[in-house]
Design an enzyme around this catalytic site. Structure first.
Site, PDB file in Angstrom:
ATOM      1  N   SER A 189       0.828  -1.205   0.000  1.00  0.00           N
ATOM      2  CA  SER A 189       0.000   0.000   0.000  1.00  0.00           C
ATOM      3  C   SER A 189       0.866   1.260   0.000  1.00  0.00           C
ATOM      4  O   SER A 189       1.756   1.407  -0.830  1.00  0.00           O
ATOM      5  CB  SER A 189      -0.955  -0.054   1.189  1.00  0.00           C
ATOM      6  N   ASP A 196      -9.539  -3.083  -5.974  1.00  0.00           N
ATOM      7  CA  ASP A 196      -8.871  -2.310  -4.932  1.00  0.00           C
ATOM      8  C   ASP A 196      -9.471  -0.907  -4.873  1.00  0.00           C
ATOM      9  O   ASP A 196      -9.411  -0.160  -5.854  1.00  0.00           O
ATOM     10  CB  ASP A 196      -7.364  -2.238  -5.240  1.00  0.00           C
ATOM     11  N   HIS A 204      -8.070  -4.462  -1.550  1.00  0.00           N
ATOM     12  CA  HIS A 204      -6.751  -3.856  -1.324  1.00  0.00           C
ATOM     13  C   HIS A 204      -5.817  -4.759  -0.525  1.00  0.00           C
ATOM     14  O   HIS A 204      -4.647  -4.920  -0.875  1.00  0.00           O
ATOM     15  CB  HIS A 204      -6.949  -2.522  -0.595  1.00  0.00           C
TER      16      HIS A 204
END
Length: 332
Positions: A143, A264, A296
């Site tokens: 991320s 995502d 995600h």
């Protein structure tokens, strides 16, 4: 008003896996864990390592991992750390500045380049140590940690890293998540006074990241997770750095693996696709895995069968690269 006489909610478990003591749990997973603090010019950061349980087991390579926004290395992020250690890798992670047990205002990264350099100083100290200097070494980022990992790569001396691994990297912000230019401009006019304010709109990030509801419940009770509204300076930096990275992907020359879910909601999979297209890495050393319908959080938040797919792809890639680079290091 809630109904009277409801029993209080139970406190969160001490660990994401429940009540089992840490040493016992790690041993059951076939790994050993250590914790320490590392002093840097920018503050003290909390670090951890996960190694294969048997001390005489040869280590294939070292992997240096960076968690995402609001997270830390001590809760569910460990799942990926433990997996790599079980596969025979020496894994190291640091809580980012302003996250977990590292110093800094919680949830605030007002200078992402500095945050990257801070974690990198620890990673490089391990990578250059006598124990690991002759082994292949990989950076891994999840991320926002993927964006910071890319900054670390750009800050490193050539030849430091054998390859890069990204899971749902934040290279392109989804339209619905992009901070208002009006907000950023208004706060910017306050001469930095508003930079640490937790004042940016919150788009329920955790719910957008996790598909498995039971896993969402565990992640949500992480006692060290930053759960406030995004701070102004952090979001300003996310916008700046994602734009910078998009314009510099062509500087990537090492092998890389990027994993991304097509559903995502926090980091567009187009960012991983852009890296794949623009990077100067030879085509045979680029790997992009897009997982249809996945959210995600590929390792912490998907159903177990989906997680196993992603981990299997990751293992196949790093085992191949570690073998190639290990042979080169030994002069074979």
């Amino acid at each position: 008003m809630p109904p009277p006489n409801l029993p209080p909610l139970p406190p969160p478990p001490p660990f994401f896996w429940g009540e089992t003591p840490e040493e016992e749990y790690y041993k059951s997973q076939g790994v050993r864990n250590s914790k320490s603090y590392f002093q840097t010019p920018n503050g003290k950061i909390f670090t951890q390592s996960w190694l294969p349980l048997a001390e005489d087991q040869p280590v294939k390579a070292s992997v240096f991992m960076t968690h995402g926004y609001g997270s830390d290395s001590s809760w569910c992020f460990q799942k990926i750390c433990i997996a790599y250690a079980k596969w025979g890798y020496a894994v190291f992670a640091a809580d980012l500045l302003g996250h977990g047990r590292s110093e800094g205002l919680h949830g605030y990264i007002g200078d992402m380049d500095k945050a990257a350099a801070t974690s990198l100083s620890y990673f490089v100290s391990v990578r250059r140590s006598d124990q690991y200097c002759n082994l292949p070494a990989f950076l891994l980022g999840e991320s926002m940690g993927g964006a910071i990992t890319m900054l670390m790569y750009f800050q490193s001396d050539p030849g430091t890293w054998s390859g890069l691994i990204f899971t749902s990297p934040l290279f392109v912000i989804p339209e619905a998540m992009i901070p208002s230019k009006l907000h950023l401009t208004m706060y910017g006019l306050l001469f930095g006074l508003a930079d640490t304010w937790a004042a940016m709109p919150d788009s329920r990030m955790v719910a957008k990241a996790i598909k498995d509801v039971e896993k969402l419940k565990i992640i949500a009770v992480n006692p060290k997770r930053y759960a406030g509204k995004p701070r102004v300076g952090t979001m300003r930096e996310v916008v700046r750095v994602t734009n910078y990275l998009q314009n510099n992907f062509q500087k990537v020359t090492v092998p890389f693996f990027a994993a991304h879910g097509t559903a995502d909601g926090l980091a567009c999979h187009t960012g991983s696709e852009m890296l794949y297209e623009k990077a100067a890495t030879p085509k045979e050393d680029k790997t992009l895995k897009l997982y249809e319908g996945m959210y995600h959080s590929l390792i912490q938040g998907e159903p177990d069968d989906a997680v196993d797919r992603v981990l299997a792809d990751m293992k196949a890639w790093i085992d191949e690269k570690a073998k190639i680079f290990g042979s080169e290091s030994n002069g074979n």
